[in-house]
Structure formats: C-alpha cells, structure tokens
Design an enzyme around this catalytic site. Structure first.
Site, mmCIF file in Angstrom:
data_model
loop_
_atom_site.group_PDB
_atom_site.id
_atom_site.type_symbol
_atom_site.label_atom_id
_atom_site.label_comp_id
_atom_site.label_asym_id
_atom_site.label_seq_id
_atom_site.Cartn_x
_atom_site.Cartn_y
_atom_site.Cartn_z
ATOM 1 N N LYS A 13 0.831 -1.211 0.000
ATOM 2 C CA LYS A 13 0.000 0.000 0.000
ATOM 3 C C LYS A 13 0.864 1.259 0.000
ATOM 4 O O LYS A 13 0.662 2.161 -0.806
ATOM 5 C CB LYS A 13 -0.916 0.022 1.253
ATOM 6 C CG LYS A 13 -1.811 -1.195 1.376
ATOM 7 C CD LYS A 13 -2.718 -1.103 2.595
ATOM 8 C CE LYS A 13 -2.007 -1.114 3.941
ATOM 9 N NZ LYS A 13 -1.312 -2.366 4.274
ATOM 10 N N ARG A 89 -9.859 0.705 8.554
ATOM 11 C CA ARG A 89 -9.367 -0.628 8.884
ATOM 12 C C ARG A 89 -10.369 -1.447 9.660
ATOM 13 O O ARG A 89 -10.078 -2.576 10.035
ATOM 14 C CB ARG A 89 -8.159 -0.468 9.790
ATOM 15 C CG ARG A 89 -6.850 -0.596 9.098
ATOM 16 C CD ARG A 89 -5.847 -0.255 10.170
ATOM 17 N NE ARG A 89 -4.705 -1.082 10.049
ATOM 18 C CZ ARG A 89 -3.634 -0.744 9.353
ATOM 19 N NH1 ARG A 89 -3.583 0.365 8.690
ATOM 20 N NH2 ARG A 89 -2.613 -1.553 9.325
ATOM 21 N N ARG A 128 11.937 -5.024 4.744
ATOM 22 C CA ARG A 128 11.612 -3.629 4.451
ATOM 23 C C ARG A 128 12.502 -2.641 5.207
ATOM 24 O O ARG A 128 12.842 -2.830 6.357
ATOM 25 C CB ARG A 128 10.159 -3.359 4.849
ATOM 26 C CG ARG A 128 9.853 -1.865 4.867
ATOM 27 C CD ARG A 128 8.414 -1.563 5.005
ATOM 28 N NE ARG A 128 7.793 -2.198 6.142
ATOM 29 C CZ ARG A 128 6.486 -2.295 6.288
ATOM 30 N NH1 ARG A 128 5.685 -1.832 5.348
ATOM 31 N NH2 ARG A 128 5.992 -2.860 7.351
ATOM 32 N N ARG A 162 11.100 -0.372 10.862
ATOM 33 C CA ARG A 162 9.998 -0.122 11.786
ATOM 34 C C ARG A 162 10.033 -1.035 13.008
ATOM 35 O O ARG A 162 10.379 -2.203 12.904
ATOM 36 C CB ARG A 162 8.662 -0.300 11.057
ATOM 37 C CG ARG A 162 8.232 0.983 10.392
ATOM 38 C CD ARG A 162 7.119 0.810 9.431
ATOM 39 N NE ARG A 162 5.984 0.050 9.936
ATOM 40 C CZ ARG A 162 4.879 -0.145 9.241
ATOM 41 N NH1 ARG A 162 4.765 0.368 8.024
ATOM 42 N NH2 ARG A 162 3.894 -0.846 9.751
ATOM 43 N N ARG A 173 -0.292 -8.742 13.417
ATOM 44 C CA ARG A 173 -0.918 -7.776 12.500
ATOM 45 C C ARG A 173 -1.763 -8.480 11.454
ATOM 46 O O ARG A 173 -2.823 -8.006 11.059
ATOM 47 C CB ARG A 173 0.159 -6.903 11.843
ATOM 48 C CG ARG A 173 0.680 -5.819 12.797
ATOM 49 C CD ARG A 173 2.034 -5.289 12.398
ATOM 50 N NE ARG A 173 2.069 -4.701 11.080
ATOM 51 C CZ ARG A 173 3.188 -4.485 10.395
ATOM 52 N NH1 ARG A 173 4.363 -4.806 10.921
ATOM 53 N NH2 ARG A 173 3.138 -3.947 9.203
HETATM 54 P P1 AP5 Z 1 4.821 -1.583 1.791
HETATM 55 O O1 AP5 Z 1 4.466 -0.761 0.606
HETATM 56 O O2 AP5 Z 1 5.566 -0.948 2.890
HETATM 57 O O3 AP5 Z 1 3.499 -2.332 2.348
HETATM 58 P P2 AP5 Z 1 2.267 -1.784 3.155
HETATM 59 O O4 AP5 Z 1 1.057 -2.414 2.576
HETATM 60 O O5 AP5 Z 1 2.297 -0.296 3.232
HETATM 61 O O6 AP5 Z 1 2.554 -2.472 4.547
HETATM 62 P P3 AP5 Z 1 2.484 -1.899 6.021
HETATM 63 O O7 AP5 Z 1 3.281 -2.822 6.878
HETATM 64 O O8 AP5 Z 1 2.816 -0.451 6.053
HETATM 65 O O9 AP5 Z 1 0.959 -2.089 6.325
HETATM 66 P P4 AP5 Z 1 0.258 -2.035 7.656
HETATM 67 O O10 AP5 Z 1 -1.132 -1.890 7.219
HETATM 68 O O11 AP5 Z 1 0.566 -3.160 8.568
HETATM 69 O O12 AP5 Z 1 0.947 -0.784 8.419
HETATM 70 P P5 AP5 Z 1 0.465 0.700 8.719
HETATM 71 O O13 AP5 Z 1 1.642 1.562 8.711
HETATM 72 O O14 AP5 Z 1 -0.694 1.052 7.899
HETATM 73 O O15 AP5 Z 1 5.610 -2.870 1.263
HETATM 74 C C1 AP5 Z 1 6.210 -3.793 2.168
HETATM 75 C C2 AP5 Z 1 7.598 -4.219 1.665
HETATM 76 O O16 AP5 Z 1 7.432 -4.997 0.482
HETATM 77 C C3 AP5 Z 1 8.503 -3.038 1.260
HETATM 78 O O17 AP5 Z 1 9.816 -3.352 1.606
HETATM 79 C C4 AP5 Z 1 8.339 -2.937 -0.259
HETATM 80 O O18 AP5 Z 1 9.524 -2.448 -0.880
HETATM 81 C C5 AP5 Z 1 8.059 -4.391 -0.653
HETATM 82 N N1 AP5 Z 1 7.096 -4.509 -1.764
HETATM 83 C C6 AP5 Z 1 6.019 -3.698 -2.027
HETATM 84 N N2 AP5 Z 1 5.355 -4.130 -3.130
HETATM 85 C C7 AP5 Z 1 6.011 -5.244 -3.546
HETATM 86 C C8 AP5 Z 1 5.809 -6.144 -4.643
HETATM 87 N N3 AP5 Z 1 4.783 -5.989 -5.509
HETATM 88 N N4 AP5 Z 1 6.670 -7.181 -4.778
HETATM 89 C C9 AP5 Z 1 7.705 -7.344 -3.900
HETATM 90 N N5 AP5 Z 1 7.959 -6.519 -2.855
HETATM 91 C C10 AP5 Z 1 7.119 -5.474 -2.680
HETATM 92 O O19 AP5 Z 1 -0.046 0.536 10.225
HETATM 93 C C11 AP5 Z 1 0.860 0.267 11.270
HETATM 94 C C12 AP5 Z 1 0.112 0.204 12.586
HETATM 95 O O20 AP5 Z 1 -0.480 1.473 12.855
HETATM 96 C C13 AP5 Z 1 -1.053 -0.779 12.644
HETATM 97 O O21 AP5 Z 1 -0.631 -2.086 12.973
HETATM 98 C C14 AP5 Z 1 -1.912 -0.137 13.729
HETATM 99 O O22 AP5 Z 1 -1.394 -0.408 15.009
HETATM 100 C C15 AP5 Z 1 -1.755 1.334 13.461
HETATM 101 N N6 AP5 Z 1 -2.780 1.857 12.527
HETATM 102 C C16 AP5 Z 1 -2.569 2.392 11.289
HETATM 103 N N7 AP5 Z 1 -3.711 2.788 10.730
HETATM 104 C C17 AP5 Z 1 -4.691 2.491 11.615
HETATM 105 C C18 AP5 Z 1 -6.120 2.638 11.593
HETATM 106 N N8 AP5 Z 1 -6.742 3.171 10.535
HETATM 107 N N9 AP5 Z 1 -6.799 2.187 12.675
HETATM 108 C C19 AP5 Z 1 -6.187 1.669 13.742
HETATM 109 N N10 AP5 Z 1 -4.844 1.489 13.824
HETATM 110 C C20 AP5 Z 1 -4.096 1.898 12.772
HETATM 111 MG MG MG Z 2 2.519 1.096 4.776
#
Ligand code: AP5
Ligand code: MG
Ligand code: ZN
Length: 220
Positions: A13, A89, A128, A162, A173
């Site tokens: 994402k 989410r 990552r 991270r 997660r």
């Molecule tokens: P990346 O693009 O970083 O993936 P992502 O989908 O953004 O993954 P996240 O870990 O950020 O998602 P998340 O939803 O757990 O975390 P968030 O920060 O939202 O890609 C991952 C890796 O793969 C990278 O190294 C990239 O280079 C590689 N890659 C990408 N595409 C690829 C491909 N096609 N092929 C191969 N490799 C690839 O949330 C974190 C925390 O915040 C949550 O756990 C929660 O505690 C809190 N939080 C955030 N939002 C909310 C909400 N709305 N409500 C409640 N809690 C929340």
């Molecule tokens: Mg992300």
C-alpha cells in the site's frame, strides 16, 4: 478523487501510494505514517499508540477517525485528490468515513484491494526499510535503492526499520487484518466500489494495474 488502498500488512500500500502521489499528484494520507510521526514526537496520542502498534493491534477507531478527519479539514491540496493508505481498517471506521465525506459533500471513487497471500507478506515486511529523511520505502531483495546507500527520491543516506516489523508482531498484524479489516471487502463490494489488483506481481506491474483502475475512473 478519493481512493482507498486496502490490503494486509506488507501488501504494498505504502509503495503504491508513493507512486500515485508522484505520478498523479494525489495527496497520500497514511494513518500508519501519521501515527508513527505522533510516536516520534512524543505527543499524547503517540504515547498511547506506541504500545498498541508494537504489539500489532489497532489504535481505537476514535483516534484513527480523528486524525483523518482533521487532515481532511485542514490539509493543503486534499481537494484535488486523496489516497487513503491504511484507513479505514474496521467497519466502524468505514462508517465514520462515510459520515465525514457526506458532511463535506465528497465521495469515495474506488477501493483498490491489493491481493497478496499471507506467506509472501512476512518476507516482504522483514526485508523492508525506508529513507529516514523522506520515508521512501525499500526492500533488501525486491526494491533496493538504485545507488547503494543512497535514497532514489531525496538522495539521503540514512535508513530506518519499523519497530513493528518483527516476525512475531507481523503475525499479530495479519491476524488483526483478517479479523478486523477483511470485512471491509464485502462492505465495499456491496457498494460497487471494490476493484482488485494482483499484489503478488512485481512493483511496476502493480502500479500499471492501479493506473488502469484510475484510467477507468476517468483519470490517468
Ligand atoms: P509496503 O508498501 O511498505 O506495504 P504496506 O502495505 O504499506 O505495509 P504496512 O506494513 O505499512 O501495512 P500495515 O497496514 O501493517 O501498516 P500501517 O503503517 O498502515 O511494502 C512492504 C515491503 O514490500 C517493502 O519493503 C516494499 O519495498 C516491498 N514490496 C512492495 N510491493 C512489492 C511487490 N509488488 N513485490 C515485492 N515486494 C514489494 O499501520 C501500522 C500500525 O499502525 C497498525 O498495525 C496499527 O497499530 C496502526 N494503525 C494504522 N492505521 C490504523 C487505523 N486506521 N486504525 C487503527 N490502527 C491503525
Ligand atoms: Mg505502509
Ligand atoms: Zn529519501
């Protein structure tokens, strides 16, 4: 235009949101990034969110909704177009978003589901890292900077990993995703908003699929 990127942790994402921001001028609104900034700043929200995030849980809906609503009200440039990465989410957050958008007479254009199998996610997340200066995302195997040790986007030379990317927290997660977030798929499918892309393809190919969705909405 308002687009939601929906998918499990590591689906890509953030990577695709960054592309969309660069190539289409859409503003990227990532609740994860905003919460990490709050943790780094030591604000009250940040202090409360830190432990929740490190164990892989979700922060309370009110907190997530408040930070998005605030940004929608005050954010420069959000009138042109928005990508929501990591929000909503839960069904409660989706309902709150519907209310916030209705108040502002804005509508959701599409929800793009990035489909990736669980087995691939752990490898993606554990490799990552990101630029400490501009946040650009990289991967040890799949997406290294073009010049070793130098960020492609800003030229910075410092990178971070991270706190919630340990193998243990990733499993938590994923469990939370399936329990709390996956119910959004039928929620948005029922409204005709859900579009699915193959998140298992390589990064450039996924970007092309997402571009095709935007083009079908009248924007390329
Ligand atoms: P990346 O693009 O970083 O993936 P992502 O989908 O953004 O993954 P996240 O870990 O950020 O998602 P998340 O939803 O757990 O975390 P968030 O920060 O939202 O890609 C991952 C890796 O793969 C990278 O190294 C990239 O280079 C590689 N890659 C990408 N595409 C690829 C491909 N096609 N092929 C191969 N490799 C690839 O949330 C974190 C925390 O915040 C949550 O756990 C929660 O505690 C809190 N939080 C955030 N939002 C909310 C909400 N709305 N409500 C409640 N809690 C929340
Ligand atoms: Mg992300
Ligand atoms: Zn950078």
């Amino acid at each position: 235009m308002i687009i939601i990127l929906l998918g499990p942790p590591g689906a890509g994402k953030g990577t695709q949101a960054e592309n969309l921001q660069r190539n289409h001028g859409l503003v990227n609104l990532s609740t994860g990034d905003m919460l990490r900034a709050a943790v780094a700043s030591g604000s009250e929200i940040g202090r409360k969110a830190k432990a929740v995030m490190e164990r892989g849980d979700l922060v309370p809906d009110e907190v997530a909704v408040a930070i998005v609503a605030e940004r929608l009200a005050a954010g420069p440039g959000t009138a042109k177009g928005l990508i929501l990465d990591g929000f909503p989410r839960t069904v409660g957050q989706a309902e709150a978003l519907d209310r916030v958008l209705a108040e502002k007479h804005r509508k959701l254009d599409a929800v793009i589901e990035m489909q990736v199998v669980d087995e691939a996610l752990v490898a993606r997340i554990s490799g990552r890292f990101s630029c400490a200066k501009c946040g650009a995302a990289y991967h040890d195997t799949f997406n290294r900077p073009k010049v070793e040790g130098k960020c492609d986007v800003c030229g910075g030379g410092e990178f971070t990993r991270r706190a919630d990317d340990s193998a243990e927290t990733v499993k938590a997660r994923l469990t939370v995703y399936h329990r709390e977030t996956a119910p959004l798929l039928p929620y948005y499918r029922a409204r005709g908003l859900l579009r699915t892309v193959d998140g298992m393809a390589e990064i450039g190919q996924v970007a092309k699929e997402i571009d095709a969705v935007l083009a079908s909405l009248g924007r390329s």
